[in-house]
Write a protein that holds these residues in place. Structure first.
Motif, short mmCIF file in Angstrom:
data_model
loop_
_atom_site.label_atom_id
_atom_site.label_comp_id
_atom_site.label_asym_id
_atom_site.label_seq_id
_atom_site.Cartn_x
_atom_site.Cartn_y
_atom_site.Cartn_z
N GLN A 124 1.08 -1.40 0.13
CA GLN A 124 -0.04 -0.20 -0.23
C GLN A 124 0.84 1.43 -0.01
O GLN A 124 0.52 2.12 -0.64
CB GLN A 124 -0.84 -0.06 1.14
CG GLN A 124 -2.24 -1.10 1.08
CD GLN A 124 -2.75 -1.37 2.26
OE1 GLN A 124 -2.33 -0.95 3.59
NE2 GLN A 124 -3.76 -2.24 2.44
N GLN A 125 2.14 1.28 0.68
CA GLN A 125 2.98 2.37 0.66
C GLN A 125 3.60 2.64 -0.79
O GLN A 125 3.78 3.53 -1.13
CB GLN A 125 4.19 2.25 1.69
CG GLN A 125 3.61 2.45 3.20
CD GLN A 125 4.71 2.26 4.12
OE1 GLN A 125 5.80 2.23 3.86
NE2 GLN A 125 4.46 1.67 5.31
N ALA A 126 3.83 1.62 -1.31
CA ALA A 126 4.15 1.62 -2.59
C ALA A 126 3.40 2.32 -3.45
O ALA A 126 3.79 3.11 -4.23
CB ALA A 126 4.63 0.14 -3.04
N LYS A 127 2.26 2.33 -3.36
CA LYS A 127 1.35 2.90 -4.15
C LYS A 127 1.14 4.32 -3.92
O LYS A 127 1.20 5.12 -4.69
CB LYS A 127 -0.29 2.13 -3.90
CG LYS A 127 -1.07 2.63 -5.04
CD LYS A 127 -2.62 1.88 -5.05
CE LYS A 127 -3.31 2.46 -6.20
NZ LYS A 127 -3.62 3.87 -6.10
N ILE A 128 1.29 4.55 -2.51
CA ILE A 128 0.97 6.03 -2.01
C ILE A 128 2.12 6.74 -2.49
O ILE A 128 2.44 7.94 -3.17
CB ILE A 128 0.99 6.19 -0.66
CG1 ILE A 128 -0.35 5.25 -0.40
CG2 ILE A 128 1.16 7.44 0.00
CD1 ILE A 128 -0.26 5.25 1.26
N ILE A 129 3.71 6.12 -2.53
CA ILE A 129 4.63 6.88 -2.78
C ILE A 129 4.78 7.10 -4.47
O ILE A 129 5.22 8.14 -4.80
CB ILE A 129 6.08 6.02 -2.31
CG1 ILE A 129 6.10 5.99 -0.81
CG2 ILE A 129 7.44 6.61 -3.08
CD1 ILE A 129 6.74 6.93 -0.25
N THR A 130 4.39 5.92 -5.11
CA THR A 130 4.61 6.06 -6.52
C THR A 130 3.38 7.26 -6.97
O THR A 130 3.87 8.07 -7.78
CB THR A 130 3.84 4.89 -6.91
OG1 THR A 130 4.93 3.74 -6.78
CG2 THR A 130 4.14 4.69 -8.70
N ASP A 131 2.40 7.30 -6.33
CA ASP A 131 1.36 8.37 -6.73
C ASP A 131 1.84 9.90 -6.40
O ASP A 131 1.89 10.62 -7.50
CB ASP A 131 0.13 8.28 -5.66
CG ASP A 131 -1.11 7.83 -6.57
OD1 ASP A 131 -1.16 8.23 -7.87
OD2 ASP A 131 -2.24 7.78 -5.93
N LYS A 132 2.50 9.81 -5.27
CA LYS A 132 3.06 11.24 -4.76
C LYS A 132 4.24 11.51 -5.91
O LYS A 132 4.06 12.71 -6.22
CB LYS A 132 3.63 10.82 -3.43
CG LYS A 132 3.53 12.20 -2.43
CD LYS A 132 4.23 12.02 -1.31
CE LYS A 132 4.02 10.98 -0.40
NZ LYS A 132 4.48 11.00 0.98
N PHE A 133 4.82 10.62 -6.01
CA PHE A 133 6.14 11.23 -7.06
C PHE A 133 5.80 11.52 -8.46
O PHE A 133 6.05 12.76 -8.97
CB PHE A 133 7.23 10.20 -6.99
CG PHE A 133 8.31 10.47 -7.85
CD1 PHE A 133 9.35 11.38 -7.27
CD2 PHE A 133 8.48 10.20 -9.10
CE1 PHE A 133 10.56 11.87 -8.09
CE2 PHE A 133 9.70 10.82 -9.93
CZ PHE A 133 10.56 11.38 -9.35
N PHE A 134 4.93 10.64 -9.01
CA PHE A 134 4.67 10.86 -10.46
C PHE A 134 3.75 11.84 -10.89
O PHE A 134 3.52 12.35 -11.95
CB PHE A 134 4.25 9.21 -11.16
CG PHE A 134 5.48 8.40 -11.25
CD1 PHE A 134 6.39 8.59 -12.12
CD2 PHE A 134 5.67 7.36 -10.26
CE1 PHE A 134 7.68 7.63 -12.26
CE2 PHE A 134 6.72 6.55 -10.28
CZ PHE A 134 7.61 6.77 -11.13
N ASN A 135 3.04 12.27 -9.58
CA ASN A 135 2.17 13.34 -10.05
C ASN A 135 2.70 14.75 -9.68
O ASN A 135 2.09 15.76 -9.94
CB ASN A 135 0.77 13.41 -9.05
CG ASN A 135 -0.26 12.14 -9.53
OD1 ASN A 135 -0.61 12.26 -10.83
ND2 ASN A 135 -0.50 11.27 -8.81
N LEU A 136 4.03 14.68 -9.37
CA LEU A 136 4.97 15.97 -9.41
C LEU A 136 4.98 16.48 -10.47
O LEU A 136 4.78 15.99 -11.64
CB LEU A 136 6.24 15.67 -8.54
CG LEU A 136 6.25 15.21 -7.37
CD1 LEU A 136 7.55 14.82 -6.87
CD2 LEU A 136 5.88 16.59 -6.35
N GLU A 137 5.44 17.86 -10.63
CA GLU A 137 5.66 18.58 -11.98
C GLU A 137 6.76 18.12 -12.57
O GLU A 137 7.68 17.56 -11.75
CB GLU A 137 5.87 20.09 -11.77
CG GLU A 137 4.98 21.05 -11.49
CD GLU A 137 5.61 22.06 -10.83
OE1 GLU A 137 6.51 22.74 -11.10
OE2 GLU A 137 4.63 22.45 -9.86
N LYS A 138 6.90 17.96 -14.06
CA LYS A 138 7.71 17.42 -14.80
C LYS A 138 9.30 17.82 -14.22
O LYS A 138 10.29 17.10 -14.04
CB LYS A 138 7.52 17.72 -16.10
CG LYS A 138 8.06 16.93 -17.28
CD LYS A 138 7.79 17.15 -18.52
CE LYS A 138 9.16 16.77 -19.61
NZ LYS A 138 8.71 16.97 -21.15
#
Ligand SMILES: O=C(O)CCC(=O)C(=O)O
Ligand SMILES: [Fe+2]
Length: 335
Positions: A63-77
């Motif tokens: 579950q943490q993997a999903k949260i971290i992935t979401d957080k990072f990839f939704n950042l500005e380019k």
């Protein structure tokens, strides 16, 4: 006794309840490692892949993997690019269009972040903790579980393959998470397909084998991953709480072709609802040490070094040399 059955007759399932991370080292039983190892060797000899159930990997970490992935990839380019992967190092952010594993198709439509074990455990200051808080703690915990599980799997495989020296396989992997070994965790992020103008034939990730010994793949429920079986791609339907284990090129070499490397790809699902979902996958790639020679088959019981399969071998090739050559073909240089 752990069983060996099939899901939709396509992907063998190996039950690791007696050898997984919930079993402590003291309670680990050779007989159980042997049975699971035989199941794994059968599956890899026939197909190159299997689903592992009851691995004991902490579910909260997924579950943490999903949260971290979401957080990072939704950042500005521009923020993500601060961590762009440099040439030939298995650490950093790989943006859209930077990788093309199959040159017969247009570029892969995915973003990824790779964390090699040496960076995570010995140079955590390199990680994007400033823009993605929690990433250091998460990667350390998750990769520790993955390494421990991988070592158990190597024990099972060594017994199942009936290696003359059971420690030989692990001897090629002595520096996991240390300098000289690039075993890494890759967070893959496939954005919703409706955001992109896909060219005809474009898929999310082109057909390839991994360079690793084997890969532990954790996928969500969106689907699209396909595996080649008997020359045909079959859907690797996500199986709740199962880890897909794919043998890679290195295991194929080390077993002199007895164990197959899994050919796989990720397509855009046909179903429109699924197409428009973001897909996540987390891949932990167990690699041999950079200086380990990978094209000398490990000796099995009853075998002698002068037997036919050891004759006419090509010059020794280390894993480090192998990946340098392969990476130069898949990475599109940074502009
Ligand atoms: O996303 C997937 O399911 C597959 C990922 C993969 O093949 C890779 O990272 O090498
Ligand atoms: Fe892969």
């Amino acid at each position: 006794m752990p069983g060996h059955k099939t899901i939709s007759e396509e992907i063998p399932i190996v039950d690791y309840s007696l050898c997984g991370l919930r079993t402590s080292d003291q309670h680990l039983n050779r007989e159980d490692l042997y049975h699971a190892g035989k199941d794994m060797v059968n599956a890899f000899s026939n197909y190159g892949f299997l689903y592992l159930i009851n691995s004991g990997v902490n579910k909260e970490l997924l579950q943490q993997a999903k949260i971290i992935t979401d957080k990072f990839f939704n950042l500005e380019k521009s923020k993500k690019q601060l961590y762009s992967m440099e040439k030939s190092i298995e650490f950093g952010y790989v943006g859209l269009g930077r990788e093309e594993v199959d040159w017969d198709h247009p570029c892969d439509v995915k973003e990824a972040f790779s964390f090699d074990g040496n960076s995570v455990f010995n140079h955590p200051e390199k990680l994007p903790e400033d823009i993605c808080p929690g990433v250091v703690e998460f990667t350390k915990k998750f990769m520790t579980d993955c390494r421990q599980l991988s070592e158990r799997i190597m024990d099972s495989l060594s017994i199942g393959m009936e290696l003359k020296e059971e420690s030989d396989l692990k001897k090629c992997h002595q520096r996991i998470h240390k300098q000289g070994n690039i075993s890494y965790l890759r967070l893959n992020y496939y954005g919703s397909a409706d955001k992109f103008c896909l060219s005809p034939g474009q898929i999310r990730l082109g057909e390839h084998t991994d360079f690793s010994t084997f890969t532990l793949l954790f996928q969500d429920n969106v689907g699209g991953l396909q595996l080649e079986r008997d020359g045909i791609f079959v859907d690797a339907f996500p199986l709740q709480d199962a880890i897909l284990i794919m043998a890679g090129d290195s295991l194929n070499f080390l077993s002199c072709g007895q164990l197959k490397a899994a050919i796989h790809r990720v397509i855009v699902p046909e179903d429109e609802v699924r197409q428009n979902l973001t897909r996540y996958s987390f891949a932990y790639l167990v690699d041999p040490d950079n200086d380990a020679v990978i094209n000398r088959p490990l000796l099995c019981k009853g075998e002698k070094e002068n037997e036919a399969r050891f004759k006419c071998l090509p010059p020794p090739l280390t894993f480090g040399e192998y990946i340098r050559e392969r990476y130069s073909k898949i990475r599109v240089p940074i502009e």
